[in-house]
Design a protein around this motif. Structure first.
Motif, PDB file in Angstrom:
ATOM      1  N   ASP A   1       0.840  -0.978   0.107  1.00 36.62           N
ATOM      2  CA  ASP A   1      -0.043  -0.214  -0.026  1.00 36.62           C
ATOM      3  C   ASP A   1       0.736   1.321  -0.098  1.00 36.62           C
ATOM      4  N   THR A   2       1.157   2.091  -0.957  1.00 36.64           N
ATOM      5  CA  THR A   2       2.003   3.196  -1.253  1.00 36.64           C
ATOM      6  C   THR A   2       1.442   4.305  -0.785  1.00 36.64           C
ATOM      7  N   THR A   3       0.270   4.563  -0.252  1.00 34.90           N
ATOM      8  CA  THR A   3      -0.330   5.661   0.247  1.00 34.90           C
ATOM      9  C   THR A   3      -1.031   5.421   1.455  1.00 34.90           C
ATOM     10  N   GLY A   4      -0.406   5.507   2.790  1.00 31.81           N
ATOM     11  CA  GLY A   4      -0.760   5.158   3.942  1.00 31.81           C
ATOM     12  C   GLY A   4      -1.868   5.795   4.375  1.00 31.81           C
ATOM     13  N   GLY A   5      -1.625   7.178   4.345  1.00 28.76           N
ATOM     14  CA  GLY A   5      -2.857   8.137   4.928  1.00 28.76           C
ATOM     15  C   GLY A   5      -3.049   7.571   6.370  1.00 28.76           C
ATOM     16  N   PHE A   6      -4.402   7.457   6.865  1.00 30.71           N
ATOM     17  CA  PHE A   6      -4.642   7.010   8.230  1.00 30.71           C
ATOM     18  C   PHE A   6      -4.810   5.383   8.383  1.00 30.71           C
ATOM     19  N   ALA A   7      -4.306   4.713   7.050  1.00 29.71           N
ATOM     20  CA  ALA A   7      -4.134   3.423   7.090  1.00 29.71           C
ATOM     21  C   ALA A   7      -5.708   2.672   7.362  1.00 29.71           C
ATOM     22  N   ARG A   8      -6.571   3.248   6.661  1.00 30.29           N
ATOM     23  CA  ARG A   8      -8.038   2.517   6.696  1.00 30.29           C
ATOM     24  C   ARG A   8      -8.060   1.522   5.821  1.00 30.29           C
ATOM     25  N   ASP A   9      -7.409   1.519   4.459  1.00 31.28           N
ATOM     26  CA  ASP A   9      -7.239   0.971   3.586  1.00 31.28           C
ATOM     27  C   ASP A   9      -6.663  -0.425   3.926  1.00 31.28           C
ATOM     28  N   THR A  10      -5.549  -0.103   4.432  1.00 31.07           N
ATOM     29  CA  THR A  10      -4.739  -1.347   5.007  1.00 31.07           C
ATOM     30  C   THR A  10      -5.408  -1.986   6.035  1.00 31.07           C
TER      31      THR A  10
ATOM     32  N   LEU B   1       3.502   2.009   2.936  1.00 27.75           N
ATOM     33  CA  LEU B   1       4.528   3.139   2.841  1.00 27.75           C
ATOM     34  C   LEU B   1       3.802   4.611   3.096  1.00 27.75           C
ATOM     35  N   GLU B   2       4.364   5.318   3.823  1.00 32.41           N
ATOM     36  CA  GLU B   2       3.738   6.765   4.084  1.00 32.41           C
ATOM     37  C   GLU B   2       5.083   7.784   3.909  1.00 32.41           C
ATOM     38  N   ARG B   3       4.890   8.695   3.283  1.00 35.43           N
ATOM     39  CA  ARG B   3       6.139   9.779   3.240  1.00 35.43           C
ATOM     40  C   ARG B   3       5.959  10.746   4.319  1.00 35.43           C
TER      41      ARG B   3
ATOM     42  N   LEU C   1       4.051  12.959   9.965  1.00 32.20           N
ATOM     43  CA  LEU C   1       3.015  12.948  10.958  1.00 32.20           C
ATOM     44  C   LEU C   1       2.199  11.915  10.732  1.00 32.20           C
ATOM     45  N   LEU C   2       1.782  11.628   9.463  1.00 34.84           N
ATOM     46  CA  LEU C   2       0.765  10.438   9.319  1.00 34.84           C
ATOM     47  C   LEU C   2       1.614   9.335   9.683  1.00 34.84           C
ATOM     48  N   HIS C   3       2.791   9.051   9.457  1.00 37.67           N
ATOM     49  CA  HIS C   3       3.637   7.893   9.526  1.00 37.67           C
ATOM     50  C   HIS C   3       3.491   7.444  11.106  1.00 37.67           C
TER      51      HIS C   3
ATOM     52  N   ALA D   1       8.593   5.910   3.727  1.00 33.51           N
ATOM     53  CA  ALA D   1       9.185   5.974   2.350  1.00 33.51           C
ATOM     54  C   ALA D   1       8.291   6.809   1.424  1.00 33.51           C
ATOM     55  N   GLU D   2       9.102   7.367   0.355  1.00 33.08           N
ATOM     56  CA  GLU D   2       8.422   7.901  -0.904  1.00 33.08           C
ATOM     57  C   GLU D   2       7.818   6.706  -1.735  1.00 33.08           C
ATOM     58  N   GLY D   3       6.978   6.633  -1.975  1.00 29.32           N
ATOM     59  CA  GLY D   3       6.503   5.294  -2.783  1.00 29.32           C
ATOM     60  C   GLY D   3       7.169   4.960  -3.923  1.00 29.32           C
ATOM     61  N   THR D   4       7.357   6.135  -5.099  1.00 27.68           N
ATOM     62  CA  THR D   4       8.252   5.667  -6.244  1.00 27.68           C
ATOM     63  C   THR D   4       9.452   4.950  -6.015  1.00 27.68           C
TER      64      THR D   4
ATOM     65  N   MET E   1      -2.630   1.889  -4.439  1.00 24.76           N
ATOM     66  CA  MET E   1      -2.324   3.293  -4.208  1.00 24.76           C
ATOM     67  C   MET E   1      -3.595   4.145  -4.289  1.00 24.76           C
ATOM     68  N   ASP E   2      -3.870   5.057  -3.444  1.00 23.24           N
ATOM     69  CA  ASP E   2      -4.952   5.663  -3.334  1.00 23.24           C
ATOM     70  C   ASP E   2      -4.346   7.387  -3.185  1.00 23.24           C
ATOM     71  N   PRO E   3      -3.960   7.998  -4.315  1.00 21.71           N
ATOM     72  CA  PRO E   3      -3.455   9.389  -4.298  1.00 21.71           C
ATOM     73  C   PRO E   3      -4.707  10.269  -4.180  1.00 21.71           C
TER      74      PRO E   3
END
Ligand SMILES: C[S@@+](CC[C@H](N)C(=O)[O-])C[C@H]1O[C@@H](n2cnc3c(N)ncnc32)[C@H](O)[C@@H]1O
Length: 243
Positions: A96-105, A118-120, A123-125, A148-151, A166-168
């Motif tokens: 999951d390259t776009t962690g956010g609040f990890a709801r999808d994970t 992954l979360e860049r 604060l969110l990390h 980390a940065e996803g790319t 990914m959920d940009p």
């Protein structure tokens, strides 16, 4: 960015945020006025709020709230099906390259996946790290959180990955319908990626994975204008699948 952190919450902050230079320790949440964000403990969870705003703080908690409820019926979730997780399949490895609040994970792990998350954003990390640290051991073992940065992270892989998700950030909505608080805060914190960033993330993911799944608003163009092989439609969001 100025983040007030209470003395009790400070030991729970993960290293990338501690190193960010954004934190200012406060003894009392009332001292957070003038800061962009406040971190404090809420029922022993690292909790994010906006100084001066009413309402519940945001926490990453895999067992409670709407995510906890949706986790109980994860196999019906379109995200879980788009990632190829069925009861008949063995657990899959998902990035999951776009962690956010990890709801999808939270949903993907309930569907049986092992997730590299992954979360860049520091604060969110940090909020996710606290959620993973409090999760029950079986669930915590399913998640490997990486700041980390996803790319860049994907480009460093030498093996082909099973599934990359990914959920940009969605484009700004045109309707007057207000964004939900969590979406609004994610937008304030992380902002929208540039078209170039989206292009690199999708292209790199497609080079390094058998399947790429992208969350999009139901009526939006596909990411980077690249048509998916198929999609799972829905009333608000759809999942585009590249095989
Ligand atoms: C819309 S949010 C994702 C929400 C998430 N799916 C959830 O369930 O809470 C996008 C998040 O991805 C992160 N992000 C965006 N592009 C990224 C990239 N290239 N590498 C790492 N993190 C990224 C942002 O910092 C933001 O936290």
């Amino acid at each position: 960015m100025k983040i007030a952190v209470t003395s009790q919450a400070r030991p729970r902050v993960a290293q990338p945020l501690a190193d960010s230079g954004w934190l200012e320790r406060v003894d009392d949440p009332a001292e957070a006025r003038g800061h962009d964000w406040l971190l404090q403990l809420d029922r022993d969870r690292l909790a994010l709020s906006r100084p001066g705003e009413q309402g519940k703080p945001v926490v990453v908690d895999f067992s409670e709230g709407p995510v906890g409820w949706r986790r109980a019926r994860a196999h019906q979730e379109r995200l879980v099906r788009a990632c190829g997780l069925t009861r008949a399949h063995p657990p899959r490895e998902i990035v999951d390259t776009t962690g956010g609040f990890a709801r999808d994970t939270g949903l993907l792990t309930a569907g049986g996946a092992r997730v590299t998350l992954l979360e860049r954003h520091p604060l969110l990390h940090s909020l996710i790290a606290d959620g993973v640290a409090r999760a029950e051991p079986g669930l915590a073992q399913q998640i490997q959180l990486v700041h980390a940065e996803g790319t860049d992270w994907l480009a460093g892989r030498s093996q082909i990955l099973d599934v990359v998700y990914m959920d940009p950030m969605f484009p700004p909505i045109r309707s007057k319908q207000a964004l939900k608080k969590e979406q609004h805060w994610l937008r304030l914190l992380a902002g929208e990626p540039s078209a170039q960033e989206e292009h690199h993330l999708l292209t790199t993911a497609r080079t390094h994975a058998r399947r790429v799944v992208v969350k999009r608003p139901h009526d939006a163009q596909p990411l980077d204008g690249v048509p998916p092989h198929h999609h799972l439609p829905g009333p608000a969001v759809r999942f585009d699948v590249y095989d």
